[in-house]
Structures are given as C-alpha cells and as structure tokens.
Write a protein that holds these residues in place. Sequence first.
Motif, PDB file in Angstrom:
ATOM      1  N   PHE A  50       0.713  -1.212   0.128  1.00  0.00           N
ATOM      2  CA  PHE A  50       0.000  -0.150   0.016  1.00  0.00           C
ATOM      3  C   PHE A  50       1.003   1.241  -0.094  1.00  0.00           C
ATOM      4  O   PHE A  50       1.908   1.244   0.679  1.00  0.00           O
ATOM      5  N   GLY A  51       0.311   2.042  -0.614  1.00  0.00           N
ATOM      6  CA  GLY A  51       1.193   3.491  -0.654  1.00  0.00           C
ATOM      7  C   GLY A  51       2.460   3.408  -1.652  1.00  0.00           C
ATOM      8  O   GLY A  51       2.358   2.632  -2.571  1.00  0.00           O
ATOM      9  N   GLY A  52       3.173   4.485  -1.716  1.00  0.00           N
ATOM     10  CA  GLY A  52       4.528   4.295  -2.390  1.00  0.00           C
ATOM     11  C   GLY A  52       4.112   5.273  -3.561  1.00  0.00           C
ATOM     12  O   GLY A  52       5.391   5.268  -4.461  1.00  0.00           O
ATOM     13  N   GLY A  59       8.707  13.828  -3.720  1.00  0.00           N
ATOM     14  CA  GLY A  59       9.182  12.394  -3.224  1.00  0.00           C
ATOM     15  C   GLY A  59       7.938  11.546  -3.389  1.00  0.00           C
ATOM     16  O   GLY A  59       7.141  11.471  -4.321  1.00  0.00           O
ATOM     17  N   ALA A  60       7.808  10.404  -2.444  1.00  0.00           N
ATOM     18  CA  ALA A  60       6.939   9.306  -2.615  1.00  0.00           C
ATOM     19  C   ALA A  60       6.272   9.284  -1.153  1.00  0.00           C
ATOM     20  O   ALA A  60       6.844   9.380  -0.308  1.00  0.00           O
ATOM     21  N   GLU A  61       4.962   8.585  -1.307  1.00  0.00           N
ATOM     22  CA  GLU A  61       4.261   8.134  -0.069  1.00  0.00           C
ATOM     23  C   GLU A  61       4.979   7.186   0.664  1.00  0.00           C
ATOM     24  O   GLU A  61       5.766   6.387   0.040  1.00  0.00           O
ATOM     25  N   PRO A  62       4.867   7.207   1.890  1.00  0.00           N
ATOM     26  CA  PRO A  62       5.421   5.618   2.771  1.00  0.00           C
ATOM     27  C   PRO A  62       4.748   4.571   2.105  1.00  0.00           C
ATOM     28  O   PRO A  62       3.703   4.770   1.566  1.00  0.00           O
ATOM     29  N   THR A  63       5.485   3.454   2.006  1.00  0.00           N
ATOM     30  CA  THR A  63       4.952   2.407   1.420  1.00  0.00           C
ATOM     31  C   THR A  63       4.721   1.178   2.760  1.00  0.00           C
ATOM     32  O   THR A  63       5.755   1.286   3.600  1.00  0.00           O
ATOM     33  N   PHE A  64       3.565   0.628   2.856  1.00  0.00           N
ATOM     34  CA  PHE A  64       3.257  -0.391   3.741  1.00  0.00           C
ATOM     35  C   PHE A  64       3.111  -1.523   3.126  1.00  0.00           C
ATOM     36  O   PHE A  64       2.340  -1.810   2.191  1.00  0.00           O
ATOM     37  N   TYR A  65       3.643  -2.631   3.962  1.00  0.00           N
ATOM     38  CA  TYR A  65       3.433  -4.143   3.421  1.00  0.00           C
ATOM     39  C   TYR A  65       2.493  -4.859   4.624  1.00  0.00           C
ATOM     40  O   TYR A  65       2.679  -4.817   5.706  1.00  0.00           O
ATOM     41  N   HIS A  66       1.650  -5.843   3.859  1.00  0.00           N
ATOM     42  CA  HIS A  66       0.953  -6.649   4.709  1.00  0.00           C
ATOM     43  C   HIS A  66       1.120  -8.093   4.001  1.00  0.00           C
ATOM     44  O   HIS A  66       1.307  -8.225   2.996  1.00  0.00           O
ATOM     45  N   PHE A  67       1.498  -9.156   5.091  1.00  0.00           N
ATOM     46  CA  PHE A  67       1.712 -10.464   4.525  1.00  0.00           C
ATOM     47  C   PHE A  67       0.736 -11.552   4.974  1.00  0.00           C
ATOM     48  O   PHE A  67      -0.056 -11.546   6.024  1.00  0.00           O
TER      49      PHE A  67
END
Length: 137
Positions: A50-52, A59-67
């Motif tokens: 999510f994000g990025g 720049g870019a948005e923070p990137t969030f990862y879910h597993f």
Amino acid sequence: MPPTPDPERPEATEDEEPWLSSAEVAKLWPVRKDWLPTAAHLADVRVRRFGGESRGTWGAEPTFYHFHPGDVRRATVAIAEGRVDIPSELRTDTTVGRRREFWGTLSARVAGTLLLAAVVGSLLMLLYVGFFLLTVE
C-alpha cells in the motif's frame, strides 16, 4: 473503549484471517524490518503493498506491506530450519546483519546532525550579517 481500526491495514473478509503488518512479521522472523518484503519474496509469501505513489517534487508516500498469515506461519518454520536462503546481511541474528544495521543507523544520525548544524550555523550567520549591516553607518 473499543480499538479503532488501522487505516493502513487491509479489511479482512469474515472467513479470512487479517493479514499481518511488517511489525508483526518482524517479531517472528530474524530479518531486518526494511528487508522483510525481500525475505518474503525469497520464502514465497504473498504480500500486499500500500502507498508508495509519487508525490512529484515531494518524493513518494510511505510504503506499507502486509503479509498473508498462513504463508508467514509456513515461512517462519522454513526460516528457522534454514530451508530459506536469506543473505546474512539482511538477518538480525548474524554478526554481519547487526553490524550493517548499526552502521546504517549511525550514518543516518550523523548525517541528520550535520544537516541540523549546517542549518543552525547558516541562520546564525544571517543574523550576524543582518546585525552588522544595521549597526554600520
């Protein structure tokens, strides 16, 4: 008081377990948090990103990862048994990985301190020049 839902966490369907965040997976795996998506790829774990998105000049948005929880459980056992080949510089249980994390953190803090010192020094110099120009007749 009921907990408020995390806006970054994906919604789970009724029959599905909620996906795990990076913080939750970092507690299970001996992998540096920044490298969890790479380790997940090596262990064939499904990942939602999510994000990025680009903000243009900013720049870019923070990137969030879910597993995926089932994949994480399977990969946790595989990593513990050594069946997943994760490079030692990405791991938190090796000397190389801890050293890399230490020097990365230290260099970021030193760079931030130097940047702050440069900004404060520039502001003080501007104040000094302004004061000098006002007092000279």
